[in-house]
Design an enzyme around this catalytic site. Structure first.
Site, mmCIF file in Angstrom:
data_model
loop_
_atom_site.group_PDB
_atom_site.id
_atom_site.type_symbol
_atom_site.label_atom_id
_atom_site.label_comp_id
_atom_site.label_asym_id
_atom_site.label_seq_id
_atom_site.Cartn_x
_atom_site.Cartn_y
_atom_site.Cartn_z
ATOM 1 N N HIS A 119 -25.728 -46.915 9.716
ATOM 2 C CA HIS A 119 -27.121 -47.581 9.976
ATOM 3 C C HIS A 119 -28.687 -45.841 10.062
ATOM 4 C CE1 HIS A 119 -25.451 -51.523 9.002
ATOM 5 N NE2 HIS A 119 -25.801 -51.693 10.945
ATOM 6 N N HIS A 193 -31.071 -56.706 9.904
ATOM 7 C CA HIS A 193 -30.104 -56.835 10.793
ATOM 8 C C HIS A 193 -29.687 -57.921 11.785
ATOM 9 C CE1 HIS A 193 -26.261 -55.622 13.074
ATOM 10 N NE2 HIS A 193 -25.481 -55.136 12.168
ATOM 11 N N GLU A 331 -25.828 -59.284 5.977
ATOM 12 C CA GLU A 331 -26.681 -58.144 5.269
ATOM 13 C C GLU A 331 -26.774 -57.217 3.392
ATOM 14 O OE1 GLU A 331 -25.894 -55.406 8.385
ATOM 15 O OE2 GLU A 331 -24.809 -56.445 8.289
#
Length: 371
Positions: A119, A193, A331
């Protein structure tokens, strides 16, 4: 004390307010913008991580509940990085060994997930303070936030300007639109998220939620959650959600190495092999409350995570303890580690091009879900 400013309003259905939500460790002010429609649905979005802090949604009886896990105050987000509601990137999901090739050069990212970069790295977009650049209200209430990621940020090339727009309409639809541009070739993969529990955060397990994912394959991973390059059909496996089933029905199937690796579901579903027009990539229904969420996106992949690492040590909103399986994450994105797997497509963004990921959440109740 936080101060709230109501924006000019004249006979409009959807409203927007802006207030202070506290200060980051370096003293920067964190704002929170509240979007409300005529049905009482309310989204709160904060500039820390361009994150969805809460979302009130009505059940079959019209009762509102916050369906988003998180914290009541900014300090919780600052104290423990869990990506609650956050915008993730520059590259959502994982990059193997934090290394990828681009135009004949190898780039090295910060590592924050064992041997990999997750991420965006040690300080991804979820930990940055974004700037509010526009707030609107009317038929649709929206807020647009912007962050400029400098060349070399976490190892990524290019000065990249990113905008995230959250928009709440009167038909109980929340849309998140991500846009990014760069001044030199780079890679970009943005997603959101949010941890969802359609029964309300803190209400317990989501294992009885009915989930449908139309993908007919997954990209299996190794023990460090990096794709091994294969694309495996879901037919006859615990990963087959083409017909809606309870999230928990097959989650304890010990024959599945993928479930053992991830302590539950934590993998990418192949919705398509390339981007397409926005279409349904998931549908979730909570039988108890009747709430239904349909997720739309144009991206080829969908990461589904079943809250496996919520370990009972997180005290969230209203003093609720979050435990394993108390939420799910969906996601829409490119496949994990795409820059190291040419067969997966391309994450390259060049000057003059615009990256886009529009994610649409449509809420309703059983028997009356918007198509």
């Amino acid at each position: 004390m936080a101060t709230t400013a109501m924006l000019p309003f004249a006979s409009m259905a959807a409203q927007a307010t802006r207030a202070s939500f506290g200060h980051a460790a370096d003293g920067q002010n964190i704002d929170i913008v509240t979007l409300t429609n005529s049905h009482g649905m309310r989204a709160r979005v904060m500039t820390y991580g361009a994150s969805l802090q809460s979302l009130l949604v009505p059940d079959r009886n019209g009762k509102l509940a916050d369906v988003v896990l998180g914290y009541d105050t900014l300090q919780g987000y600052l104290d423990r990085r869990q990506y609650f509601g956050a915008t993730v990137g520059r590259y959502a999901n994982r990059i193997a060994h934090g290394t990828f090739p681009l135009d004949g050069k190898a780039y090295h990212l910060t590592l924050n997930d064992g041997p990999n970069s997750l991420h965006g790295g040690v300080k991804g977009l979820d930990m940055q303070v974004w700037k509010v650049v526009d707030v609107k209200q009317g038929a649709v209430a929206s807020v647009t936030m912007q962050y400029s990621s400098p060349d070399g940020d976490q190892g990524y090339p290019g000065n990249v300007t990113i905008k995230a727009t959250y928009a709440l309409s009167d038909d109980n639809q929340l849309k998140i639109a991500y846009v990014a541009t760069t001044d030199k070739p780079t890679i970009v993969n943005l997603s959101n998220h949010t941890y969802w529990n359609l029964g309300g955060e803190g209400s317990g397990t989501v294992m009885d939620h009915l989930l449908m994912i139309p993908g007919d394959a997954i990209t299996p991973v190794d023990a460090t959650s990096i794709p091994n390059g294969q694309v495996v059909p879901v037919a006859g496996t615990p990963y087959d959600f083409r017909m809606a089933k309870p999230i928990g029905r097959d989650i304890r199937d010990g024959r599945s190495q993928q479930l053992l690796f991830g302590h539950g579901y934590d993998m990418n579903w192949v919705i398509s092999r390339k981007e397409a027009e926005a279409r349904v990539v998931a549908r979730v229904e909570d039988p108890r409350s009747g709430r239904v969420m349909t997720l739309w996106s144009s991206k080829p992949g969908l990461q589904f995570y079943s809250g496996n690492f919520l370990d009972g040590t997180t005290v969230g909103k209203d003093h609720h303890i979050y435990r394993q399986g108390d939420a799910f994450v969906l996601e829409p994105q490119l496949f994990p580690d795409t820059p190291n797997h040419p067969d997966f497509g391309s994450a390259r963004l060049a000057p003059g091009e615009t990256y886009r990921n529009t994610i649409i959440y449509r809420f309703g109740v059983d028997g009356a879900m918007a198509k």
